[in-house]
Design an enzyme around this catalytic site. Structure first.
Site, PDB file in Angstrom:
ATOM      1  N   THR A   1       0.819  -1.211   0.000  1.00 46.18           N
ATOM      2  CA  THR A   1       0.000   0.000   0.000  1.00 46.18           C
ATOM      3  C   THR A   1       0.852   1.260   0.000  1.00 46.18           C
ATOM      4  OG1 THR A   1      -0.151  -0.109   2.418  1.00 46.18           O
ATOM      5  CG2 THR A   1      -1.943  -1.098   1.155  1.00 46.18           C
TER       6      THR A   1
ATOM      7  N   SER B   1       8.694   5.022   5.734  1.00 49.11           N
ATOM      8  CA  SER B   1       7.783   5.610   6.703  1.00 49.11           C
ATOM      9  C   SER B   1       8.308   5.444   8.136  1.00 49.11           C
ATOM     10  CB  SER B   1       6.377   5.022   6.533  1.00 49.11           C
ATOM     11  OG  SER B   1       5.435   5.708   7.326  1.00 49.11           O
TER      12      SER B   1
ATOM     13  N   LYS C   1       8.633   4.764  -3.141  1.00 46.44           N
ATOM     14  CA  LYS C   1       7.268   4.816  -3.649  1.00 46.44           C
ATOM     15  C   LYS C   1       7.122   5.886  -4.719  1.00 46.44           C
ATOM     16  CE  LYS C   1       5.356   7.767   0.060  1.00 46.44           C
ATOM     17  NZ  LYS C   1       4.293   7.868   1.076  1.00 46.44           N
TER      18      LYS C   1
ATOM     19  N   ASP D   1       9.003  10.211   7.595  1.00 42.43           N
ATOM     20  CA  ASP D   1       8.721  10.966   6.368  1.00 42.43           C
ATOM     21  C   ASP D   1       7.593  11.973   6.565  1.00 42.43           C
ATOM     22  OD1 ASP D   1       6.754   8.915   6.499  1.00 42.43           O
ATOM     23  OD2 ASP D   1       6.377   9.114   4.354  1.00 42.43           O
TER      24      ASP D   1
ATOM     25  N   GLU E   1      -6.941   7.996   8.027  1.00 42.81           N
ATOM     26  CA  GLU E   1      -6.757   6.580   8.346  1.00 42.81           C
ATOM     27  C   GLU E   1      -6.526   6.408   9.839  1.00 42.81           C
ATOM     28  OE1 GLU E   1      -4.500   4.767   4.508  1.00 42.81           O
ATOM     29  OE2 GLU E   1      -3.237   5.815   5.939  1.00 42.81           O
ATOM     30  N   GLU E   2      -6.910   5.245  10.350  1.00 42.95           N
ATOM     31  CA  GLU E   2      -6.744   4.969  11.780  1.00 42.95           C
ATOM     32  C   GLU E   2      -5.284   4.889  12.188  1.00 42.95           C
ATOM     33  OE1 GLU E   2      -4.999   1.234  10.983  1.00 42.95           O
ATOM     34  OE2 GLU E   2      -6.460   2.368   9.839  1.00 42.95           O
TER      35      GLU E   2
END
Length: 560
Positions: free
Chosen positions: A44, A161, A171, A319, A404-405
Protein backbone atom coordinates in the site's frame (compact mmCIF):
# COMPACT_ATOMS: atom_id res chain seq x y z
CA UNK A 1 1.26 -10.60 20.71
CA UNK A 2 3.08 -9.92 24.00
CA UNK A 3 4.56 -6.52 24.78
CA UNK A 4 8.32 -6.48 25.29
CA UNK A 5 9.53 -5.63 28.81
CA UNK A 6 11.84 -3.13 27.06
CA UNK A 7 8.95 -1.24 25.46
CA UNK A 8 9.16 2.50 26.16
CA UNK A 9 12.76 2.27 27.38
CA UNK A 10 15.66 4.12 25.68
CA UNK A 11 17.50 2.05 23.10
CA UNK A 12 20.91 0.73 24.18
CA UNK A 13 23.96 0.58 21.87
CA UNK A 14 23.56 -3.16 21.31
CA UNK A 15 19.98 -2.60 20.09
CA UNK A 16 21.05 -0.23 17.30
CA UNK A 17 21.54 -1.20 13.67
CA UNK A 18 25.11 -1.30 12.37
CA UNK A 19 24.77 1.53 9.85
CA UNK A 20 28.10 0.75 8.20
CA UNK A 21 27.14 -2.87 7.61
CA UNK A 22 23.74 -1.78 6.32
CA UNK A 23 25.26 0.59 3.76
CA UNK A 24 27.80 -2.02 2.68
CA UNK A 25 24.99 -4.53 2.15
CA UNK A 26 23.11 -2.01 0.00
CA UNK A 27 26.01 -1.98 -2.47
CA UNK A 28 27.39 -5.50 -2.11
CA UNK A 29 24.37 -7.78 -1.72
CA UNK A 30 22.55 -8.79 -4.91
CA UNK A 31 19.05 -10.23 -4.63
CA UNK A 32 18.21 -13.70 -5.89
CA UNK A 33 15.34 -13.24 -8.39
CA UNK A 34 14.30 -16.84 -7.74
CA UNK A 35 13.43 -15.95 -4.14
CA UNK A 36 10.06 -14.14 -3.95
CA UNK A 37 11.15 -12.47 -0.69
CA UNK A 38 13.98 -10.76 -2.60
CA UNK A 39 11.88 -9.35 -5.44
CA UNK A 40 10.35 -5.88 -5.72
CA UNK A 41 6.93 -5.91 -4.05
CA UNK A 42 4.75 -2.81 -3.93
CA UNK A 43 2.36 -2.82 -1.00
CA UNK A 44 0.00 0.00 0.00
CA UNK A 45 3.00 2.33 0.45
CA UNK A 46 5.51 1.28 -2.19
CA UNK A 47 8.36 -1.23 -2.01
CA UNK A 48 9.92 -1.80 1.41
CA UNK A 49 12.69 -4.05 2.62
CA UNK A 50 16.17 -4.11 4.12
CA UNK A 51 19.60 -4.42 2.55
CA UNK A 52 20.42 -6.93 5.29
CA UNK A 53 17.61 -9.19 4.04
CA UNK A 54 18.48 -8.74 0.34
CA UNK A 55 15.14 -7.01 -0.19
CA UNK A 56 16.25 -3.37 -0.51
CA UNK A 57 19.56 -3.15 -2.34
CA UNK A 58 20.99 -1.09 -5.16
CA UNK A 59 19.71 -3.59 -7.74
CA UNK A 60 16.14 -3.09 -6.52
CA UNK A 61 16.36 0.68 -6.80
CA UNK A 62 18.03 0.70 -10.20
CA UNK A 63 15.42 -1.69 -11.59
CA UNK A 64 12.46 0.08 -9.97
CA UNK A 65 13.57 3.52 -11.12
CA UNK A 66 14.03 2.27 -14.69
CA UNK A 67 10.54 0.79 -14.50
CA UNK A 68 9.16 4.14 -13.31
CA UNK A 69 10.91 5.95 -16.16
CA UNK A 70 9.30 3.59 -18.67
CA UNK A 71 5.91 3.82 -16.96
CA UNK A 72 5.84 7.63 -16.92
CA UNK A 73 6.96 7.77 -20.55
CA UNK A 74 4.17 5.39 -21.58
CA UNK A 75 1.68 7.48 -19.60
CA UNK A 76 2.80 10.67 -21.35
CA UNK A 77 4.18 12.24 -18.18
CA UNK A 78 6.85 14.57 -19.55
CA UNK A 79 7.22 17.22 -16.84
CA UNK A 80 9.69 17.30 -13.97
CA UNK A 81 9.95 14.54 -11.41
CA UNK A 82 10.20 15.74 -7.80
CA UNK A 83 12.22 13.34 -5.65
CA UNK A 84 12.72 13.38 -1.89
CA UNK A 85 13.98 11.17 0.88
CA UNK A 86 13.63 10.71 4.62
CA UNK A 87 16.39 10.17 7.18
CA UNK A 88 16.66 6.37 7.21
CA UNK A 89 20.21 5.23 6.50
CA UNK A 90 19.26 3.54 3.23
CA UNK A 91 17.42 6.57 1.87
CA UNK A 92 20.43 8.64 0.78
CA UNK A 93 22.15 5.87 -1.22
CA UNK A 94 18.82 4.86 -2.75
CA UNK A 95 18.15 8.44 -3.81
CA UNK A 96 21.62 8.57 -5.38
CA UNK A 97 20.94 5.35 -7.32
CA UNK A 98 17.59 6.67 -8.49
CA UNK A 99 19.12 9.94 -9.70
CA UNK A 100 21.63 8.05 -11.83
CA UNK A 101 18.83 6.22 -13.64
CA UNK A 102 16.44 9.15 -13.90
CA UNK A 103 19.01 11.43 -15.50
CA UNK A 104 20.19 8.66 -17.84
CA UNK A 105 16.59 8.39 -19.05
CA UNK A 106 16.38 12.12 -19.73
CA UNK A 107 14.05 12.93 -16.86
CA UNK A 108 14.03 16.53 -15.57
CA UNK A 109 14.71 15.83 -11.90
CA UNK A 110 14.01 18.30 -9.07
CA UNK A 111 15.80 17.50 -5.82
CA UNK A 112 16.47 19.22 -2.49
CA UNK A 113 19.98 20.54 -1.74
CA UNK A 114 22.43 17.70 -1.14
CA UNK A 115 21.73 15.82 2.08
CA UNK A 116 18.44 17.60 2.84
CA UNK A 117 15.47 15.41 3.67
CA UNK A 118 12.03 16.03 2.17
CA UNK A 119 8.76 14.85 3.77
CA UNK A 120 6.28 12.81 1.75
CA UNK A 121 3.54 15.50 1.83
CA UNK A 122 6.00 18.09 0.53
CA UNK A 123 6.55 16.01 -2.62
CA UNK A 124 2.76 15.80 -3.13
CA UNK A 125 2.48 19.56 -2.55
CA UNK A 126 5.23 20.23 -5.12
CA UNK A 127 3.63 17.97 -7.75
CA UNK A 128 0.23 19.61 -7.35
CA UNK A 129 1.75 23.09 -7.38
CA UNK A 130 3.51 22.44 -10.68
CA UNK A 131 0.41 20.85 -12.15
CA UNK A 132 -1.75 23.88 -11.45
CA UNK A 133 -3.58 22.40 -8.51
CA UNK A 134 -1.89 24.49 -5.84
CA UNK A 135 -4.53 27.18 -5.33
CA UNK A 136 -8.30 27.25 -5.41
CA UNK A 137 -10.61 24.40 -6.30
CA UNK A 138 -10.49 22.68 -9.65
CA UNK A 139 -7.80 24.68 -11.47
CA UNK A 140 -6.99 21.87 -13.91
CA UNK A 141 -9.07 18.69 -14.23
CA UNK A 142 -7.15 15.68 -13.00
CA UNK A 143 -8.09 13.87 -16.20
CA UNK A 144 -6.10 16.33 -18.31
CA UNK A 145 -2.58 16.56 -16.84
CA UNK A 146 -1.13 17.07 -20.33
CA UNK A 147 -2.66 20.54 -20.22
CA UNK A 148 0.10 21.62 -17.86
CA UNK A 149 2.63 23.82 -19.62
CA UNK A 150 5.83 21.84 -20.11
CA UNK A 151 4.15 18.58 -19.16
CA UNK A 152 2.74 17.20 -15.92
CA UNK A 153 5.01 16.49 -12.96
CA UNK A 154 5.17 13.36 -10.81
CA UNK A 155 7.38 12.22 -7.93
CA UNK A 156 9.29 9.62 -5.97
CA UNK A 157 9.68 9.46 -2.20
CA UNK A 158 12.48 7.33 -0.74
CA UNK A 159 11.10 6.26 2.64
CA UNK A 160 9.89 3.23 4.60
CA UNK A 161 7.78 5.61 6.70
CA UNK A 162 7.89 4.70 10.42
CA UNK A 163 9.64 1.34 9.87
CA UNK A 164 12.76 0.33 11.84
CA UNK A 165 16.15 1.90 11.00
CA UNK A 166 17.40 -1.08 8.98
CA UNK A 167 14.58 -0.68 6.45
CA UNK A 168 14.32 1.25 3.22
CA UNK A 169 11.33 2.25 1.13
CA UNK A 170 10.61 3.55 -2.36
CA UNK A 171 7.27 4.82 -3.65
CA UNK A 172 5.91 6.55 -6.74
CA UNK A 173 3.39 9.41 -6.88
CA UNK A 174 1.82 10.06 -10.32
CA UNK A 175 0.68 13.52 -11.52
CA UNK A 176 -2.33 13.47 -9.19
CA UNK A 177 0.19 13.81 -6.35
CA UNK A 178 -0.99 10.89 -4.26
CA UNK A 179 0.03 7.25 -3.89
CA UNK A 180 0.04 5.32 -7.16
CA UNK A 181 -2.92 3.02 -7.72
CA UNK A 182 -2.70 -0.75 -8.01
CA UNK A 183 -2.54 -0.71 -11.82
CA UNK A 184 0.50 1.57 -11.74
CA UNK A 185 2.32 -0.22 -8.93
CA UNK A 186 1.69 -3.63 -10.49
CA UNK A 187 3.11 -2.48 -13.82
CA UNK A 188 6.17 -0.92 -12.14
CA UNK A 189 6.71 -3.93 -9.88
CA UNK A 190 6.48 -6.46 -12.71
CA UNK A 191 8.83 -4.54 -15.00
CA UNK A 192 11.33 -4.03 -12.16
CA UNK A 193 11.37 -7.76 -11.45
CA UNK A 194 11.85 -8.54 -15.13
CA UNK A 195 14.89 -6.25 -15.07
CA UNK A 196 16.22 -8.03 -11.96
CA UNK A 197 15.85 -11.39 -13.69
CA UNK A 198 17.69 -9.99 -16.70
CA UNK A 199 20.65 -8.97 -14.55
CA UNK A 200 19.68 -5.27 -14.97
CA UNK A 201 20.08 -5.44 -18.74
CA UNK A 202 17.90 -2.60 -19.99
CA UNK A 203 18.69 -0.24 -17.09
CA UNK A 204 20.19 3.09 -18.22
CA UNK A 205 22.55 4.76 -15.77
CA UNK A 206 25.03 7.65 -15.56
CA UNK A 207 27.58 8.43 -12.87
CA UNK A 208 26.41 10.08 -9.67
CA UNK A 209 28.44 13.18 -10.50
CA UNK A 210 26.70 13.47 -13.86
CA UNK A 211 23.33 12.93 -12.25
CA UNK A 212 23.87 15.52 -9.56
CA UNK A 213 25.11 18.05 -12.10
CA UNK A 214 22.07 17.50 -14.32
CA UNK A 215 19.45 17.59 -11.55
CA UNK A 216 17.79 20.88 -10.62
CA UNK A 217 17.97 21.92 -6.97
CA UNK A 218 14.50 22.80 -5.71
CA UNK A 219 13.54 24.84 -2.64
CA UNK A 220 11.00 22.46 -1.17
CA UNK A 221 11.19 24.03 2.29
CA UNK A 222 10.47 27.58 1.16
CA UNK A 223 7.55 26.70 -1.11
CA UNK A 224 5.80 24.46 1.41
CA UNK A 225 6.33 26.54 4.54
CA UNK A 226 5.26 29.78 2.84
CA UNK A 227 2.00 28.17 1.71
CA UNK A 228 0.95 26.81 5.12
CA UNK A 229 -1.30 29.77 6.10
CA UNK A 230 -3.56 28.75 3.21
CA UNK A 231 -4.40 25.43 4.87
CA UNK A 232 -4.10 26.13 8.62
CA UNK A 233 -4.96 29.34 10.51
CA UNK A 234 -1.45 30.19 11.71
CA UNK A 235 -2.54 33.73 12.62
CA UNK A 236 -4.92 32.29 15.23
CA UNK A 237 -2.18 30.09 16.67
CA UNK A 238 0.21 33.05 16.92
CA UNK A 239 -2.40 35.40 18.39
CA UNK A 240 -3.40 32.89 21.07
CA UNK A 241 0.22 32.26 22.02
CA UNK A 242 -0.21 28.47 21.88
CA UNK A 243 2.90 26.82 23.36
CA UNK A 244 3.87 23.97 21.05
CA UNK A 245 6.43 21.25 21.60
CA UNK A 246 7.54 19.19 18.59
CA UNK A 247 9.52 15.97 18.34
CA UNK A 248 10.18 15.11 14.68
CA UNK A 249 11.49 11.71 15.86
CA UNK A 250 14.66 12.34 13.88
CA UNK A 251 12.78 12.46 10.60
CA UNK A 252 12.43 14.63 7.53
CA UNK A 253 10.37 17.30 9.30
CA UNK A 254 13.19 18.57 11.58
CA UNK A 255 14.18 21.43 9.27
CA UNK A 256 10.56 22.16 8.40
CA UNK A 257 9.47 22.70 11.99
CA UNK A 258 12.41 25.00 12.56
CA UNK A 259 11.45 27.04 9.49
CA UNK A 260 7.76 27.09 10.45
CA UNK A 261 8.60 28.52 13.86
CA UNK A 262 10.92 31.17 12.44
CA UNK A 263 8.95 32.25 9.37
CA UNK A 264 5.53 32.32 11.01
CA UNK A 265 6.67 33.50 14.45
CA UNK A 266 5.02 30.65 16.32
CA UNK A 267 5.92 29.55 19.86
CA UNK A 268 7.38 26.20 18.79
CA UNK A 269 10.14 24.35 20.60
CA UNK A 270 11.69 21.48 18.68
CA UNK A 271 12.48 19.37 21.73
CA UNK A 272 14.63 16.89 19.80
CA UNK A 273 16.39 18.24 16.66
CA UNK A 274 18.76 15.24 16.43
CA UNK A 275 19.04 13.37 13.13
CA UNK A 276 20.74 10.00 13.49
CA UNK A 277 20.38 7.19 10.92
CA UNK A 278 20.49 4.63 13.75
CA UNK A 279 17.73 6.56 15.60
CA UNK A 280 19.63 5.89 18.80
CA UNK A 281 17.65 8.51 20.74
CA UNK A 282 14.38 6.58 20.35
CA UNK A 283 12.56 4.64 23.02
CA UNK A 284 11.66 1.10 21.97
CA UNK A 285 8.25 0.25 20.54
CA UNK A 286 5.86 -2.40 21.88
CA UNK A 287 7.92 -5.30 20.50
CA UNK A 288 11.31 -4.01 21.66
CA UNK A 289 12.25 -2.65 18.23
CA UNK A 290 12.95 0.93 17.21
CA UNK A 291 10.06 2.30 15.21
CA UNK A 292 9.34 5.98 14.59
CA UNK A 293 5.61 5.64 15.13
CA UNK A 294 3.99 8.81 16.54
CA UNK A 295 0.84 6.87 17.42
CA UNK A 296 2.70 4.49 19.75
CA UNK A 297 2.90 5.48 23.44
CA UNK A 298 6.13 3.45 23.67
CA UNK A 299 7.85 5.23 20.79
CA UNK A 300 6.50 8.55 22.10
CA UNK A 301 7.62 8.02 25.70
CA UNK A 302 10.13 10.88 25.63
CA UNK A 303 7.60 13.43 24.39
CA UNK A 304 4.93 12.17 26.77
CA UNK A 305 7.20 13.09 29.69
CA UNK A 306 7.13 16.69 28.45
CA UNK A 307 3.36 16.92 27.97
CA UNK A 308 2.80 19.29 30.88
CA UNK A 309 5.29 21.79 29.48
CA UNK A 310 3.18 22.66 26.43
CA UNK A 311 -0.39 23.45 25.46
CA UNK A 312 -0.02 20.77 22.81
CA UNK A 313 2.93 18.52 21.92
CA UNK A 314 3.30 17.07 18.44
CA UNK A 315 5.33 14.49 16.54
CA UNK A 316 5.81 13.07 13.05
CA UNK A 317 7.22 9.83 11.72
CA UNK A 318 10.36 9.69 9.58
CA UNK A 319 8.72 10.97 6.37
CA UNK A 320 6.19 13.19 8.19
CA UNK A 321 3.09 11.64 6.67
CA UNK A 322 1.84 10.59 10.12
CA UNK A 323 1.00 12.70 13.15
CA UNK A 324 1.07 12.28 16.91
CA UNK A 325 -0.80 14.63 19.26
CA UNK A 326 -0.14 14.85 23.00
CA UNK A 327 -2.11 17.04 25.42
CA UNK A 328 -1.54 17.68 29.14
CA UNK A 329 -4.82 16.05 30.16
CA UNK A 330 -5.29 13.23 27.65
CA UNK A 331 -1.66 12.31 27.00
CA UNK A 332 -1.13 10.72 23.58
CA UNK A 333 -4.41 10.79 21.72
CA UNK A 334 -5.47 7.59 20.05
CA UNK A 335 -5.31 8.40 16.31
CA UNK A 336 -9.02 7.66 15.97
CA UNK A 337 -9.80 10.16 18.70
CA UNK A 338 -7.84 12.93 17.04
CA UNK A 339 -9.36 12.17 13.63
CA UNK A 340 -12.87 12.46 15.08
CA UNK A 341 -12.08 15.72 16.89
CA UNK A 342 -10.33 17.15 13.82
CA UNK A 343 -13.25 16.29 11.55
CA UNK A 344 -15.78 17.81 13.95
CA UNK A 345 -13.69 20.98 14.12
CA UNK A 346 -12.87 21.35 10.42
CA UNK A 347 -16.43 20.93 9.19
CA UNK A 348 -17.58 23.74 11.48
CA UNK A 349 -14.60 26.07 10.91
CA UNK A 350 -14.05 26.03 7.15
CA UNK A 351 -16.72 28.26 5.54
CA UNK A 352 -14.76 28.23 2.28
CA UNK A 353 -15.18 24.49 1.78
CA UNK A 354 -17.70 23.10 -0.71
CA UNK A 355 -21.10 22.68 0.94
CA UNK A 356 -21.29 19.04 -0.11
CA UNK A 357 -17.75 18.04 0.85
CA UNK A 358 -17.79 14.58 2.42
CA UNK A 359 -15.76 12.93 5.18
CA UNK A 360 -13.38 10.18 4.04
CA UNK A 361 -12.42 7.35 6.37
CA UNK A 362 -11.01 3.86 6.01
CA UNK A 363 -13.27 1.01 7.04
CA UNK A 364 -11.10 0.17 10.07
CA UNK A 365 -11.29 3.72 11.45
CA UNK A 366 -13.54 4.50 14.40
CA UNK A 367 -17.31 4.52 14.07
CA UNK A 368 -17.15 7.71 16.15
CA UNK A 369 -16.41 9.35 12.80
CA UNK A 370 -19.68 7.94 11.44
CA UNK A 371 -21.56 9.50 14.35
CA UNK A 372 -19.79 12.85 13.95
CA UNK A 373 -20.65 12.83 10.25
CA UNK A 374 -24.30 12.00 10.90
CA UNK A 375 -24.52 14.64 13.63
CA UNK A 376 -23.17 17.28 11.27
CA UNK A 377 -25.28 16.21 8.33
CA UNK A 378 -22.23 15.26 6.27
CA UNK A 379 -21.88 12.39 3.83
CA UNK A 380 -19.48 9.63 4.91
CA UNK A 381 -17.18 8.09 2.31
CA UNK A 382 -15.87 4.78 3.70
CA UNK A 383 -13.12 3.07 1.68
CA UNK A 384 -10.65 0.17 1.99
CA UNK A 385 -7.32 0.61 3.77
CA UNK A 386 -4.93 2.81 1.79
CA UNK A 387 -4.74 6.56 1.30
CA UNK A 388 -4.89 6.16 -2.49
CA UNK A 389 -8.67 5.86 -2.18
CA UNK A 390 -8.94 9.51 -1.11
CA UNK A 391 -6.92 11.00 -3.98
CA UNK A 392 -9.74 11.80 -6.43
CA UNK A 393 -11.99 13.26 -3.74
CA UNK A 394 -9.30 15.54 -2.36
CA UNK A 395 -8.42 16.64 -5.90
CA UNK A 396 -11.92 17.69 -6.91
CA UNK A 397 -13.06 18.91 -3.48
CA UNK A 398 -15.76 16.28 -3.03
CA UNK A 399 -13.84 15.17 0.09
CA UNK A 400 -13.01 17.79 2.68
CA UNK A 401 -10.98 15.34 4.72
CA UNK A 402 -9.47 11.90 4.31
CA UNK A 403 -8.04 9.98 7.26
CA UNK A 404 -6.76 6.58 8.35
CA UNK A 405 -6.74 4.97 11.78
CA UNK A 406 -2.94 4.70 11.51
CA UNK A 407 -2.56 8.45 12.13
CA UNK A 408 -2.52 9.63 8.52
CA UNK A 409 -4.72 12.40 7.13
CA UNK A 410 -4.96 15.34 4.77
CA UNK A 411 -7.63 17.96 4.18
CA UNK A 412 -8.52 20.82 1.86
CA UNK A 413 -7.09 24.31 1.82
CA UNK A 414 -9.09 26.94 3.62
CA UNK A 415 -10.54 28.11 0.28
CA UNK A 416 -11.65 24.58 -0.63
CA UNK A 417 -8.82 23.77 -3.03
CA UNK A 418 -6.58 20.72 -2.83
CA UNK A 419 -3.58 20.87 -0.48
CA UNK A 420 -2.04 17.40 -0.79
CA UNK A 421 -3.31 14.08 -2.03
CA UNK A 422 -0.95 12.18 0.24
CA UNK A 423 -0.98 12.04 4.03
CA UNK A 424 0.36 15.21 5.67
CA UNK A 425 1.41 14.85 9.30
CA UNK A 426 2.67 18.43 9.50
CA UNK A 427 -0.67 20.09 8.78
CA UNK A 428 -2.45 17.60 11.02
CA UNK A 429 -0.17 18.65 13.87
CA UNK A 430 -0.63 22.34 13.12
CA UNK A 431 -4.37 21.77 13.05
CA UNK A 432 -4.16 20.49 16.63
CA UNK A 433 -2.62 23.84 17.58
CA UNK A 434 -5.27 25.75 15.60
CA UNK A 435 -8.04 23.83 17.36
CA UNK A 436 -6.51 24.77 20.71
CA UNK A 437 -6.15 28.41 19.72
CA UNK A 438 -9.60 28.88 18.25
CA UNK A 439 -11.72 26.96 20.76
CA UNK A 440 -9.70 27.41 23.94
CA UNK A 441 -9.78 23.62 24.37
CA UNK A 442 -7.11 21.18 23.24
CA UNK A 443 -7.95 18.21 20.99
CA UNK A 444 -8.19 15.86 23.97
CA UNK A 445 -10.84 18.07 25.55
CA UNK A 446 -12.65 18.43 22.24
CA UNK A 447 -12.76 14.65 21.86
CA UNK A 448 -14.11 14.28 25.40
CA UNK A 449 -16.96 16.59 24.45
CA UNK A 450 -17.73 14.36 21.47
CA UNK A 451 -17.98 11.31 23.73
CA UNK A 452 -20.56 13.12 25.86
CA UNK A 453 -22.65 13.58 22.74
CA UNK A 454 -22.03 10.34 20.85
CA UNK A 455 -20.78 7.78 23.41
CA UNK A 456 -17.30 6.57 24.27
CA UNK A 457 -16.03 3.73 22.08
CA UNK A 458 -13.40 1.16 23.02
CA UNK A 459 -11.15 0.19 20.09
CA UNK A 460 -8.45 -2.45 19.68
CA UNK A 461 -6.50 -4.34 17.04
CA UNK A 462 -5.15 -7.86 17.55
CA UNK A 463 -3.17 -10.23 15.33
CA UNK A 464 -3.86 -13.94 14.91
CA UNK A 465 -1.73 -16.58 13.19
CA UNK A 466 -2.68 -17.55 9.64
CA UNK A 467 -0.96 -19.58 6.98
CA UNK A 468 -0.48 -18.12 3.48
CA UNK A 469 -3.30 -20.40 2.28
CA UNK A 470 -5.62 -19.17 5.04
CA UNK A 471 -4.76 -15.56 4.22
CA UNK A 472 -5.89 -16.18 0.65
CA UNK A 473 -9.15 -17.67 1.91
CA UNK A 474 -9.73 -14.65 4.16
CA UNK A 475 -9.10 -12.20 1.35
CA UNK A 476 -11.71 -14.01 -0.77
CA UNK A 477 -14.39 -14.56 1.88
CA UNK A 478 -17.99 -13.62 1.21
CA UNK A 479 -20.45 -12.41 3.88
CA UNK A 480 -22.46 -15.59 3.40
CA UNK A 481 -19.39 -17.72 4.14
CA UNK A 482 -19.13 -16.11 7.57
CA UNK A 483 -22.60 -17.21 8.58
CA UNK A 484 -22.72 -14.46 11.24
CA UNK A 485 -26.21 -13.33 12.25
CA UNK A 486 -25.32 -12.00 15.70
CA UNK A 487 -22.23 -10.52 17.33
CA UNK A 488 -21.73 -10.25 21.10
CA UNK A 489 -25.45 -10.38 21.80
CA UNK A 490 -26.61 -8.01 19.06
CA UNK A 491 -28.02 -8.73 15.61
CA UNK A 492 -25.67 -8.12 12.69
CA UNK A 493 -26.79 -5.08 10.70
CA UNK A 494 -24.14 -5.30 7.96
CA UNK A 495 -21.60 -7.80 6.69
CA UNK A 496 -19.42 -6.64 3.84
CA UNK A 497 -16.43 -7.51 1.70
CA UNK A 498 -16.55 -4.31 -0.35
CA UNK A 499 -16.32 -0.75 0.95
CA UNK A 500 -19.63 1.14 1.04
CA UNK A 501 -18.00 4.36 -0.18
CA UNK A 502 -16.71 3.09 -3.51
CA UNK A 503 -17.56 -0.59 -3.81
CA UNK A 504 -13.88 -1.59 -3.86
CA UNK A 505 -12.89 -4.96 -2.35
CA UNK A 506 -11.61 -4.59 1.20
CA UNK A 507 -9.40 -7.67 1.08
CA UNK A 508 -11.20 -9.18 4.05
CA UNK A 509 -14.52 -8.79 5.86
CA UNK A 510 -16.30 -6.31 8.10
CA UNK A 511 -19.26 -7.15 10.33
CA UNK A 512 -21.28 -4.51 12.18
CA UNK A 513 -24.07 -4.20 14.73
CA UNK A 514 -25.75 -1.04 16.03
CA UNK A 515 -23.08 -0.58 18.71
CA UNK A 516 -20.03 -2.55 17.60
CA UNK A 517 -18.09 -3.87 14.60
CA UNK A 518 -15.08 -5.92 13.66
CA UNK A 519 -13.01 -6.19 10.50
CA UNK A 520 -10.52 -8.93 9.59
CA UNK A 521 -7.79 -8.55 6.97
CA UNK A 522 -4.74 -10.66 6.10
CA UNK A 523 -1.36 -9.04 6.72
CA UNK A 524 0.59 -8.22 3.59
CA UNK A 525 3.95 -8.92 5.24
CA UNK A 526 3.46 -11.50 8.00
CA UNK A 527 1.70 -14.86 8.46
CA UNK A 528 -1.06 -13.32 10.53
CA UNK A 529 -4.45 -11.77 10.03
CA UNK A 530 -5.46 -8.57 11.75
CA UNK A 531 -8.72 -8.09 13.59
CA UNK A 532 -9.87 -4.54 14.26
CA UNK A 533 -12.82 -4.10 16.58
CA UNK A 534 -14.75 -1.38 18.35
CA UNK A 535 -17.61 -1.22 20.81
CA UNK A 536 -19.65 1.64 22.21
CA UNK A 537 -20.73 -0.61 25.10
CA UNK A 538 -17.44 -0.65 27.00
CA UNK A 539 -14.14 -2.51 27.23
CA UNK A 540 -15.77 -5.73 28.44
CA UNK A 541 -18.07 -5.82 25.45
CA UNK A 542 -15.11 -5.12 23.14
CA UNK A 543 -13.33 -8.18 24.54
CA UNK A 544 -16.45 -10.21 23.81
CA UNK A 545 -16.60 -8.82 20.25
CA UNK A 546 -12.95 -9.69 19.63
CA UNK A 547 -13.39 -13.22 20.96
CA UNK A 548 -16.44 -13.91 18.81
CA UNK A 549 -14.80 -12.26 15.80
CA UNK A 550 -11.84 -14.60 16.01
CA UNK A 551 -14.15 -17.61 16.41
CA UNK A 552 -16.21 -16.55 13.36
CA UNK A 553 -13.15 -15.95 11.19
CA UNK A 554 -11.32 -19.10 12.30
CA UNK A 555 -14.39 -21.20 11.54
CA UNK A 556 -14.65 -19.67 8.07
CA UNK A 557 -10.95 -20.33 7.44
CA UNK A 558 -11.33 -23.94 8.59
CA UNK A 559 -14.16 -24.45 6.10
CA UNK A 560 -11.82 -23.03 3.43
Amino acid sequence: MPTSPRAGQPATPDELVDVGALLDAYQDVHPDPADPAQLVAFGTSGHRGSALRASFNEDHILATTQAICEYRAAAGTTGPLFIGMDTHALSAPALASALEVLVANGVDVRVAPAGEATPTPVISHAILGHNGRGTGAGAIPSAAPAAVAGGAADGIVVTPSHNPPADGGFKYNPPHGGPADTAATTAIQNRANDLLRAGLAGVSRVSYHQALTAATVHDFVGAYVADLPNVVDLDAIRAAGVRIGVDPLGGASVRYWQEIAERHKLDIEVVNPVVDPAFGFMTLDWDGRIRMDPSSPYAMASLLRLAASFDVALANDADADRHGVVTPGAGLLNPNHFLAAAISYLFTHRPGWPAGAAIGKTLVSSAMIDRVAAGGGRRLHEVPVGFKWFVDGLLDGSLGFGGEESAGASFLRRDGGVWTTDKDGIIACLLAAEMTATTGRDPGQLYAALTERHGSPAYRRVDAAATPAQKKVLAALTPAALGATALAGSPVTAAMTTAPGNGAPIGGVKVATADAWFAARPSGTEDVYKIYAESFLGAGHLTEVLGEAQTIVDAALARG
